[in-house]
Every structure is written in C-alpha cells, then in structure tokens.
Design an enzyme around this catalytic site. Structure first.
Site, PDB file in Angstrom:
ATOM      1  CG  HIS A   5       3.839  26.424  24.559  1.00  0.00           C
ATOM      2  ND1 HIS A   5       3.482  25.242  24.531  1.00  0.00           N
ATOM      3  CD2 HIS A   5       4.667  26.642  25.293  1.00  0.00           C
ATOM      4  CE1 HIS A   5       3.951  24.716  25.568  1.00  0.00           C
ATOM      5  NE2 HIS A   5       4.480  25.616  26.396  1.00  0.00           N
ATOM      6  CG  ASP A  54       4.135  22.820  21.480  1.00  0.00           C
ATOM      7  OD1 ASP A  54       4.640  21.521  21.482  1.00  0.00           O
ATOM      8  OD2 ASP A  54       3.837  24.190  21.695  1.00  0.00           O
ATOM      9  CG  ASP A 100       3.813  23.468  29.831  1.00  0.00           C
ATOM     10  OD1 ASP A 100       4.188  22.036  30.605  1.00  0.00           O
ATOM     11  OD2 ASP A 100       3.980  24.100  29.180  1.00  0.00           O
ATOM     12  CD  GLU A 123       7.973  24.937  25.558  1.00  0.00           C
ATOM     13  OE1 GLU A 123       7.112  23.927  25.377  1.00  0.00           O
ATOM     14  OE2 GLU A 123       8.982  25.105  26.308  1.00  0.00           O
ATOM     15  CD  GLU A 124       5.881  21.457  26.093  1.00  0.00           C
ATOM     16  OE1 GLU A 124       6.453  20.948  27.266  1.00  0.00           O
ATOM     17  OE2 GLU A 124       4.693  22.125  27.169  1.00  0.00           O
ATOM     18  CG  ASP A 146       5.386  27.644  29.003  1.00  0.00           C
ATOM     19  OD1 ASP A 146       6.189  26.979  27.657  1.00  0.00           O
ATOM     20  OD2 ASP A 146       4.803  26.721  29.525  1.00  0.00           O
ATOM     21  CG  HIS A 178       6.512  17.951  31.173  1.00  0.00           C
ATOM     22  ND1 HIS A 178       8.039  18.270  30.865  1.00  0.00           N
ATOM     23  CD2 HIS A 178       6.136  19.340  30.748  1.00  0.00           C
ATOM     24  CE1 HIS A 178       8.061  18.950  30.101  1.00  0.00           C
ATOM     25  NE2 HIS A 178       7.142  20.200  30.139  1.00  0.00           N
TER      26      HIS A 178
END
Lengths: 453, 453
Positions: A85, A87, A118, A151-152, A178, A425
């Site tokens: 991903h 994003d 990520d 994805e997020e 990931d 994150h």
C-alpha cells in the site's frame, strides 16, 4: 546451481533517492484534505513500473486508486502477486517529529519519514528487487503488482476491486511485506495476523455544558460515565468482559507456545525498549502469546469537556472514545462489533445515553508453515541473512488478507522487512537503510526461489 | 417612612447600552492571549465609577488588575463594600454559540454574551443601582467597589491584595452578586457556598505512541488506566472513595433539610430542563441536598490519543484529565488535594506512572441567616419581587469569600440576580433583561435598607 550474489549489483544511492521521492508525497488516506496527494503517489508508482517494462495502470475506485502492473516474462513458471500500500498514516502529533514527516532524513543509518516502513519502504523494496533482477536478465517468474491507497483506513474499496478483477489477479502466491521482523538480524516469516474490530463510543449527558457548581452531584457526567464504561470492559485479570467475546477463540497449540518460548525475547528488554516498568495483560499468557495469539481491547483516543490551558469547572454535555479490539482466529469482527454494541448500553450508568458506532474491521488469519512457497521464502531469507527464518504470528491486522483468501483463493506469504523500533503509526517513524537494502535483495532472491519450486 | 419606588427613574436603555460596552471587551482571565483586554475592562470600570464621583483607581497585581473605588457620602452610616469580577470564562466551544460571545445580542428578552450573568451583568447592576440613587440625591451609605479580574482562575492575587489594603477595605458588610436565584420570580439569599479542589491527573505509559497491533495486550495503555483510576474514585452509591474525603463534613441540619424540601423544586422538571432522564448522585440525599450541601467529584475534561476524523490504531503515550471536587463546610481544600494526590498513585494500574497536579481551590462557607444585614436584604428584595426571599446554599464556589472572612473579618451578603438557565460557563450564556433591571433596583433598595439598620 549456486545462486549468484546480487548485492554487488544493487545501486543503493539511486534506490534510496527514488524511495525519498515517493516518501515526499503526503499520501494520507484518512484525511480528505490529502486526496490529491494520494493520487499523486499512485501516478508516481504507475510511471515507475511502466518505466520497468510493466503494463501498469491506475484504476479509480470509489475511494483512493489502485495501481496494477504486470510482466509475463516466464510462461510455465509461477505467477507472483506482490501486494503493498502506498497510503500512509496521519502524521499527528506533528509537534513530536524531529524532522518533518514528509521530508525523508537519514539519521544513524535510519530513514525517518511517515511511511518509510509502513509501507512505502517495503513495497518499493519489491519494485527495486524486480529492477535488480531485470538488470541481470528477464524475470524468473511472472510478476504482478497490486498497490492500494486505503490500507490505513481499512481498505474499503478492495473487496469489490478483487471481485471485479479476480481473473486478472490470478497468481500462485501473494507476497506481502508490511510489518516487522522479530528482531535485528532475524529473518521472520509471519504465518498469522490478528483481526480488528474498531468502534467509537459516544456518551451524551445533559443537553448542554453545565456549571459544575450548580449541577455537580445531581447531573450525570458523561466523562465519568465513559470512564466507568471503559473500566468495566476488562476485569482485573486483564480479560475482556464483553459476554461472548472469547467464544470460539482458537487456542494456541503446544508447538506454538514452545516455538515462541524459545525465541530470543526478554521481557525486561522489551519493557525497557518502550520505557515502561511492567507489561500488564491477560493472566496466564506470556508477552508474545498475548501479542500474537490472544485478543485484546485498547482505547485509541478519548475526549470530552475542557482540554485547554488552566481550569474550567464544567460538566461537559458529551464525551467519546475510539476503542479497538485485536482478534484471533475463531473470532469474527462483525460479531464482536455487535457484541460490544449490545453490551455498552447495558453497562452505561444512569442518566446518560450512549451510541456505539462501527469503524472498519479485519479478519484474523493463520496459515500453514509447511508450503513450498514458505520453503522458498526461507531459502531466500537464508541467502540474505545467513540463517533460517523464525516463524511468528503478528499482533497487527491487514484486512485485505482475508479478502485475498476468500476471493482470490491464493496463499499469502508474509516476508516482512521492518522492525518494531521503526515505530509505524508513531511520530518519527523510520526504516533502517540496511533493512531497505536487505529488503531489495530479499525480494529478488524470493522471486528466484519461487521460480525454482 | 415609605420607600419610594425608583423603577420609574431607571434609564433602562442607557443602562443596557453601557452593559453591552462592557460585555464587548473579551476579558478572559484564563488565557494569556487576552491579557490586554482584561486590563481594558478594568480601565472601563474605573472611568465609569470616576464619572459617578467615586475616587476610583486601577491597581496592578502580579496577575490581572483590581479596580477599587469609594464614595464616603454618609458619615456615621454603615459602609458597604460591593465585590464583583469583571473577568469572564473562556468562550470555548466557540462553534456552539448562536451569536458571537463578545457581541451582546438580545433574544427573547435575554442578553446573550459571555459574562452577561457571570459576572458583568450582576456587578454592573450594582454600579447602575448606585447611579440610580445618585440621580435622587446623595448615597444613603458609604459605598466601596472592589472589582477583580481573576475570579475565573481562582483569584490568585486577591489574598495579598486584601492583606495590603485591609485598612482601606474596612466595611460593615460585603455584598456579592455572582450566582443564581432559586427560580424565576423567587428572590434568594444565599447563605452558603461549596468549596473547590481542582487537580489534573496525568498518566504516562510508554515513552512514545505505539502501534496497537504490535503492542496491544502487553503494553500498558494510559487511557485505559486513566479510565480505571477515574472509575475507582466513586463507588456504586455515588460516594467518593478517596480515604478521608468525608472526614469532618458538617452534616445538614434538620431545619435545612425541611426548609429545602419545602422549596418549589421538582426532580422531573429539573431533569427535563437539562435534557436528562435521571439525576444520579449520592444515595440518601435529595437533589438540592446533593448540590447545596454534599461534596462531590466531577471530571471536567479528558484527553488522550487520537481524537481526529476516522480511526488510528494507536496506544497513546499519555492521557490526562481535569478533576474537580466541590467541598462543604468541614472540608479543607488543601487537605483534600493532598488526599487525592496520595490516593491516585495507589490505585493506578501496573505499568503507568501518574502525576496529580494542583490547580486552584476555594474554601466552603456557611453563614448565619439571622443578621441585620440579611434582614435588610430581605426587605430590599421584597420591594422588588413582592415576596420574601428563600434561603439557599449554592453548589458553586467563590474562593474570595473565605479570604474576606479571614482577612477582612466582615460579613458577606449574597444577593444573586441570575438564574440557572443563564448557563454561566456554557456556550450561549445569557442574563434576562428583566433580571438585569431587577438587579439594579435590588442594589439601590439594598443600600437604602442597609442605611436603615
């Protein structure tokens, strides 16, 4: 036939500069303000893959676009679908970043940027891995890239996309990078993921904010009430109290418990690495068992009343919290969400009204550790790291994996490149330069090894 | 000697326009950004009182200024010190105001503005009451005004000020109008106030935000922990659990309980007025008893983790809450603060560290209902409302009152002009035009009646 060492052919500087170009695009999927930037990242990847000779395109969805690319170099050989991903998580809290989140900076051998681990660093390592093989000749397998932009935020567009393109996406194995390896220098194959149920609990008291002198002692206080609700969701043994929550939970096998107990994990080091003095959780389970194989509940955010400087003697009209539960095989996210939606109004104190809203969820998964693809992955990792991989489950959730299993009916192979200290994150997310380079090699060797099966 | 009705001489429009001028000044004491505006309000009042023939000045303090003014018209007669505050609560949440908080607007006979009832409308009613008497001749008593700019932040500068000016501030009675009458049309003399202890509870988990997949089930979660702490501060009977909290609490007298039980209060109407279905609180006490005569604990604000749009699967590094306790005679704010500072670390779950910071406090108070000043106040209120006053205690706290009792050793007389529906401290605070006008008359008659004692 010995496998040639490709590391001498890896153009490290160019690979890093290209990754930086991708990292500079603030492709934050959760925030509508960044919509155009998300698309820009998709276009960038389409152009890159196109430049490598892939038939590459950007497909619109009701949300953010999907980038799809393929090269069919090897008739009769396996087809490998690489998923990633492009994003990224929101950057908040911005004030805690040492260098700006979208200006990639190398410090102490690590690339600091939102999305470095990520997932842009890992997804792009596969693109550069393919590029490395192409510099030596044709690809040894057929390769497809599926790179999404949601994805997020729980990949809301992916299920219809997979259904619409199931024929085109056919593959012998799907590769995902990931997540994190178990430890520095330890290659890891992840064979299980936790699932996710994510809700928002909103509590309403009076029809306006109240003066706490004129009303304190008689008016319901939604913040106090919210705290009581949240405190009641777990007992003093660290177990979630929602009735039915543990129904059907698949227990850990004796083999798993032994395997994980033998890993080089140390509770004191783990606690020290995050600066805490204790690691509280479900009684009867070790730390790794609790993170990889047991469900849990965490409040991700809470708000209500006056949060500014100084004091304000108010009884707020409302309060709320974001609550997520990580799930394990045997638990269904939709069912868990229903259970908490039923339970919270029952345990809410008198005088307040509550609402429990659903956010995105994700299925838990567990795969076999014996497949030919997994053996191929282990050989590839041995070539990079000089040792066998460890087999671990991860505490995180990747919603798309269940969709892959159900719609594409294809085995999923997790070969993560990052480390927990990457802090995805969090502010100051990073990805080690060495891990990026090892990831490129891992990708190239993996495709070679999958071509041998 | 009959007392002349002054209402015909009250210039309503000019009084309202002048009040609006004062309300337009955003004198928010809690926020340093408004410092100059706070001073501007002080200057405005000094100019107004000076124009009425008072020796009026603005005295600097380490914080916001004090306005002091006096007229000694009546040698041999009592001296009345009128206290009020010209600072106001913060306007947040701004988006909930129907008209802007610092643009006074009349709707349905009410003046909507921050500070309209708390306390500019009431303090300025006394200024206009004095002006009304001056339009008929000299003042019947000696009058002093003490108007401060820090009441909403706990009056930190007032104790040194009172000590430094004790001689100058000598008076026979201190009059305060900064609260609510019991009900529409019901004049009220308040003979007791609750006290206040205000703390901030800060909880720290890990040394950074964590990914809730990688760490959920093992890492301590400071938001969950904060909720557990707060939930544990009260039991299921609505009693505060802090050890020693209720030590020395003066019980309600049988006379008080009878007197309050006979007031025109209705639980269902009260609940409906704030839009709730229940009024939970300490078992064994009526609503009025709980608000006026029992201590309590409320969370005024809470924060932690991700509060933005959508979802973020994070375990926050920290969380916090503002917690205040209203106190009753027999409880000392400094002792109560120490008790909670001792207790919270004891009940904090494993793995987090906690800090309990002190904000401002205030002493609880209770006065006699039989003094000459109270009888004078009742006569004045009868002239305005046509009926006797009710005697009530208030749930709120005015920290300066204890300082008046200890340093100036002067009786304090509460004659409130507002109503609960004024919603002080909330968005859309208001003060009825009729209540402002009744307040001006009350002030004028009160000074006349105090001059008769």
């Amino acid at each position: 036939m010995t496998s040639p060492d490709l590391s001498a052919h890896l153009d490290r500087d160019v690979a890093q500069q290209e990754l930086f170009d991708l990292l500079r695009i603030p492709s934050v999927s959760a925030d509508p303000a960044y919509r155009a930037d998300v698309r820009r990242a998709a276009d960038w990847l389409q152009a890159k893959l196109s430049g490598l000779g892939f038939a590459a395109r950007v497909d619109d969805t009701p949300g953010h676009p999907v980038v799809y690319a393929e090269r069919q170099d090897a008739p009769g050989k396996p087809t490998v679908l690489i998923y990633g991903h492009y994003d990224v998580q929101p950057e908040a809290p911005l004030e805690e970043w040492v260098t700006p989140p979208f200006e990639p900076t190398v410090r102490d051998g690590r690339i600091y940027a939102r999305g470095s681990t990520d997932d842009k660093g890992q997804a792009f390592a596969h693109v550069r891995g393919v590029e490395l093989l192409l510099s030596r000749g044709a690809l040894p397998v057929n390769v497809k890239f599926l790179l999404e932009g949601e994805e997020e935020v729980g990949s809301p567009s992916i299920v219809p996309y997979l259904q619409a393109h199931a024929e085109e996406l056919k593959a012998d194995v799907i590769v995902i990078s990931d997540g994190s390896r178990f430890a520095q220098g330890v290659p890891t194959i992840t064979y299980g993921l936790r699932g996710l149920s994510y809700v928002e609990i909103l509590v309403q008291g009076a029809n306006r904010d109240l003066h706490s002198g004129s009303y304190g002692g008689a008016a319901p206080n939604p913040i106090n009430a919210l705290c009581e609700i949240i405190a009641a969701l777990k007992d003093d043994q660290g177990r979630v109290t929602i009735p039915g929550f543990y129904d059907g939970v698949e227990p850990l096998t004796a083999q798993e418990r032994e395997m994980w107990a033998s890993l080089p994990h140390d509770d004191a080091e783990f606690a020290a690495s995050i600066g805490v003095s204790a690691l509280p959780g479900e009684a009867g389970y070790s730390v790794l068992e609790r993170i990889w194989g047991r469900p849990t509940l965490d409040v991700n955010g809470i708000w209500g009343g006056y949060q500014g400087e100084g004091s304000k003697t108010v009884i707020a009209a409302k309060a709320g919290a974001k609550v997520s539960m990580r799930l394990v095989p045997g638990q269904d996210p939709a069912r868990i969400t229903s259970l908490i939606q039923e339970y919270v109004p029952k345990i809410a104190p008198a005088g307040v009204t509550v609402e429990v809203r659903n956010h995105h969820g994700g299925q838990p998964m567990r795969f076999s550790t014996e497949s030919p693809s997994i053996r191929a992955a282990n050989r590839a990792l041995r070539r990079v790291y000089g040792r066998d991989a460890v087999f671990a489950r991860t505490g995180g959730s990747i919603p798309i994996v269940a969709a892959f299993a159900e719609i594409l009916k294809t085995e999923v192979l997790f070969v993560d490149m990052g480390l927990n200290e990457d802090a995805p994150h969090s502010p100051n997310e990073s990805f080690a330069v060495q891990d990026f380079e090892n990831g490129i090699l891992t990708s190239a060797y993996l495709l070679q090894e999958l071509g041998r099966e």
